[in-house]
Design an enzyme around this catalytic site. Sequence first.
Site, PDB file in Angstrom:
ATOM      1  CB  CYS A  81     -26.878 -14.764  -9.188  1.00 16.33           C
ATOM      2  SG  CYS A  81     -27.110 -14.204  -7.498  1.00 16.33           S
ATOM      3  CB  SER A 114     -26.410 -20.347   1.798  1.00 13.86           C
ATOM      4  OG  SER A 114     -25.667 -19.765   0.754  1.00 13.86           O
ATOM      5  CD  GLU A 129     -33.257 -28.573  -8.873  1.00 14.95           C
ATOM      6  OE1 GLU A 129     -33.401 -28.364 -10.072  1.00 14.95           O
ATOM      7  OE2 GLU A 129     -32.168 -28.470  -8.279  1.00 14.95           O
ATOM      8  CB  CYS A 133     -34.046 -16.823  -6.810  1.00 17.72           C
ATOM      9  SG  CYS A 133     -33.065 -15.841  -5.673  1.00 17.72           S
ATOM     10  CB  CYS A 172     -27.780 -18.592 -10.180  1.00 18.05           C
ATOM     11  SG  CYS A 172     -28.954 -19.659  -9.319  1.00 18.05           S
ATOM     12  N   GLY A 222     -33.686 -20.396  -4.398  1.00 19.88           N
ATOM     13  CA  GLY A 222     -34.240 -19.249  -3.686  1.00 19.88           C
ATOM     14  C   GLY A 222     -33.272 -18.590  -2.734  1.00 19.88           C
ATOM     15  CB  CYS A 273     -29.332 -24.690  -6.807  1.00 23.77           C
ATOM     16  SG  CYS A 273     -29.094 -22.978  -7.251  1.00 23.77           S
ATOM     17  CB  CYS A 298     -28.882 -28.999  -0.359  1.00 20.71           C
ATOM     18  SG  CYS A 298     -28.824 -27.439  -1.222  1.00 20.71           S
ATOM     19  CG  LEU A 357     -17.477 -12.117  -0.816  1.00 15.86           C
ATOM     20  CD1 LEU A 357     -18.337 -11.031  -0.191  1.00 15.86           C
ATOM     21  CD2 LEU A 357     -16.152 -12.227  -0.056  1.00 15.86           C
ATOM     22  CG  HIS A 358     -20.389 -15.791  -5.476  1.00 20.61           C
ATOM     23  ND1 HIS A 358     -20.013 -16.918  -4.792  1.00 20.61           N
ATOM     24  CD2 HIS A 358     -21.748 -15.865  -5.579  1.00 20.61           C
ATOM     25  CE1 HIS A 358     -21.097 -17.631  -4.480  1.00 20.61           C
ATOM     26  NE2 HIS A 358     -22.145 -17.008  -4.944  1.00 20.61           N
TER      27      HIS A 358
HETATM   28  N1  SAH Z   1     -29.619 -17.853  -2.596  1.00 22.61           N
HETATM   29  C1  SAH Z   1     -28.680 -18.306  -1.651  1.00 22.61           C
HETATM   30  C2  SAH Z   1     -28.731 -19.779  -1.382  1.00 22.61           C
HETATM   31  C3  SAH Z   1     -28.994 -20.662  -2.551  1.00 22.61           C
HETATM   32  S1  SAH Z   1     -27.889 -20.483  -3.926  1.00 22.61           S
HETATM   33  C4  SAH Z   1     -27.270 -17.909  -2.060  1.00 22.61           C
HETATM   34  O1  SAH Z   1     -27.082 -17.420  -3.152  1.00 22.61           O
HETATM   35  O2  SAH Z   1     -26.390 -18.054  -1.230  1.00 22.61           O
HETATM   36  C5  SAH Z   1     -27.196 -22.037  -3.950  1.00 22.61           C
HETATM   37  C6  SAH Z   1     -25.728 -22.141  -4.173  1.00 22.61           C
HETATM   38  O3  SAH Z   1     -25.538 -22.566  -5.518  1.00 22.61           O
HETATM   39  C7  SAH Z   1     -24.903 -20.883  -3.982  1.00 22.61           C
HETATM   40  O4  SAH Z   1     -23.782 -21.174  -3.189  1.00 22.61           O
HETATM   41  C8  SAH Z   1     -24.475 -20.550  -5.396  1.00 22.61           C
HETATM   42  O5  SAH Z   1     -23.258 -19.931  -5.409  1.00 22.61           O
HETATM   43  C9  SAH Z   1     -24.425 -21.901  -6.059  1.00 22.61           C
HETATM   44  N2  SAH Z   1     -24.549 -21.855  -7.500  1.00 22.61           N
HETATM   45  C10 SAH Z   1     -25.485 -21.224  -8.234  1.00 22.61           C
HETATM   46  N3  SAH Z   1     -25.233 -21.398  -9.559  1.00 22.61           N
HETATM   47  C11 SAH Z   1     -24.124 -22.165  -9.642  1.00 22.61           C
HETATM   48  C12 SAH Z   1     -23.370 -22.696 -10.746  1.00 22.61           C
HETATM   49  N4  SAH Z   1     -23.726 -22.485 -12.001  1.00 22.61           N
HETATM   50  N5  SAH Z   1     -22.275 -23.429 -10.441  1.00 22.61           N
HETATM   51  C13 SAH Z   1     -21.930 -23.682  -9.162  1.00 22.61           C
HETATM   52  N6  SAH Z   1     -22.591 -23.227  -8.096  1.00 22.61           N
HETATM   53  C14 SAH Z   1     -23.678 -22.467  -8.344  1.00 22.61           C
HETATM   54 FE1  SF4 Z   2     -30.913 -16.637  -6.032  1.00 24.99          FE
HETATM   55 FE2  SF4 Z   2     -28.813 -17.772  -4.783  1.00 24.99          FE
HETATM   56 FE3  SF4 Z   2     -29.312 -18.287  -7.417  1.00 24.99          FE
HETATM   57 FE4  SF4 Z   2     -28.428 -15.873  -6.661  1.00 24.99          FE
HETATM   58  S1  SF4 Z   2     -27.331 -17.842  -6.451  1.00 24.99           S
HETATM   59  S2  SF4 Z   2     -30.119 -16.275  -8.101  1.00 24.99           S
HETATM   60  S3  SF4 Z   2     -29.440 -15.609  -4.711  1.00 24.99           S
HETATM   61  S4  SF4 Z   2     -30.610 -18.827  -5.676  1.00 24.99           S
END
Ligand code: SAH
Ligand code: SF4
Length: 356
Positions: free
Chosen positions: A124, A202, A87, A120, A127, A170, A344, A113, A226-227
Site C-alpha cells: 500500500c 483486518s 511490532e 507485507c 503504509c 502484514g 504500524c 494489535c 477500504l480507504h
Molecule cells: N494488512 C491489514 C492489517 C494491517 S494494516 C490491512 O491493511 O488491513 C494496519 C492498519 O494500519 C490498517 O488499518 C492501515 O490502514 C493502517 N495504516 C497503515 N499506514 C498508516 C498510516 N500511515 N497512517 C495511519 N494508518 C495507517
Molecule cells: Fe500490508 Fe496492511 Fe500495510 Fe497495506 S496497510 S501494506 S495490507 S500491512
Amino acid sequence: MKPSLLDFTLKELQANIKPSFRAKQIYGWLYHNYAQNFDQMKNIPQVLKNELAKSYIVDPLKVVKKEISNDGTIKYLFELQDAKTIETVWLKMKDELKDEDGNVTQEAKYTICVSTQVGCKVGCAFCLTAKGGFTRDLTAAEIVAQVVALKRDNDHKHNRMINIVYMGMGEPLDNLANLSRAIEIFKEEEGLCISGKRQTVSTSGLSNKIDRLGEMDLGVHIAISLHAVDDELRTELIPMNKAHNISSIIEAVKRFPIDTRKRVMFEYLVIKDKNDDLGSAKKLVKLLTGIKAKVNLIYFNPYPDTPYERPHKSDMIAFQEYLINHGLLCTIRDSKGIDISAACGQLKEQTQNELK
Ligand code: SAH
Ligand code: SF4
C-alpha cells in the site's frame, strides 16, 4: 529453527507428549503462567523437559524495544529467532472504574494489535510496513507468542479478557494457514480462552480469502481496509485492488458469516485532498447500503518522504457527520500512542534508522 510449543493445540500436544496429563500441565505453564523456558515448569520431570528441549523451544520472541505512551499505549519491537523484527501494540481501550470507597468496579480494558508477517506483499502506498517489502510469514507460534508476551509484561492474568486485532504488520489473509491455527490456539479453553468474537481480522481486501476465512467458520470478526470509494484511487493506494476490486470485496463481505448482533467494520484512512471530501462520503453511504456496517475513520499518520498529508480535523468531522446523518455508524479512531510512532511499521523503521 526448532518449532515452539506455542505452535500447537492442546490435542496436538497430547498426541506428542505422554502421559497426556503432562501435556495439560505444560499448557498451563504456557498460557496461565506465561513460562518462557523449560526451567520454569517446576512440576514437569526433568527427563521429559530434556527430551522436549531437543525438539522444541518455548518462547520464540525477544523484546528489543518498548515505547510507553502517555495514554497507556505500549509499543513493542520483538526479535524473532532469525533476528527479523516485528511490532505488537498494547492499547488501553477503557480506564478502570472505581466506586467512592476506591474499590475497582470495572477493570481496565485492553486490546492487543498483533502482526502476522515480517513485512507485507500488498504494498500500500501509504503504509510504512510496505516500504521494506515482504520477508516472511509468521508461524502460528510467533503470532500466539505476541499476546502471551504482552499479557506477561503487563501482569495481565490469564483469565482476564482481552481483545485481539490482527492489524499490526502484514496482511493476515495472506498467511491464512498460520493465522487460522493461531486463532484456534487462542480459543483453547485450557489456554487463553479468547473467543472468536474477541478477535478481529483486518484485511486489505483479498476477496477470495475473505470467502475462505468465512468457510472456516471460526467466529471471528472482519474489518475491511477500504480507504477509497472508487477503483481508480483505491488502486493507487492499494495496488492489488486491480485483482480484488471494490465490488468483489463488497460481495465477499455479504457472503461472510457475521454474528447477527455485530457489524462489519470498514476502515477508511483519510488522506488530505485525496478522499476527505463529502462526495466520497456520499459514495461510501451508497456502497455500504444493505450491509450491517460500521465505519472507522483513521487520520493518515505522515512519515518522512510520504507524498500524502494528514487531513484537517474539520474535514474529518464533516465526513463523520455526513455518514451519521445518512444512517451509518461511524467513529474516528483516536490516534492512540501518537507520541510513540503510532501507525504500524513506524517503530521498526525508526529503530532501523537509529542502527544505521
Ligand atoms: N494488512 C491489514 C492489517 C494491517 S494494516 C490491512 O491493511 O488491513 C494496519 C492498519 O494500519 C490498517 O488499518 C492501515 O490502514 C493502517 N495504516 C497503515 N499506514 C498508516 C498510516 N500511515 N497512517 C495511519 N494508518 C495507517
Ligand atoms: Fe500490508 Fe496492511 Fe500495510 Fe497495506 S496497510 S501494506 S495490507 S500491512
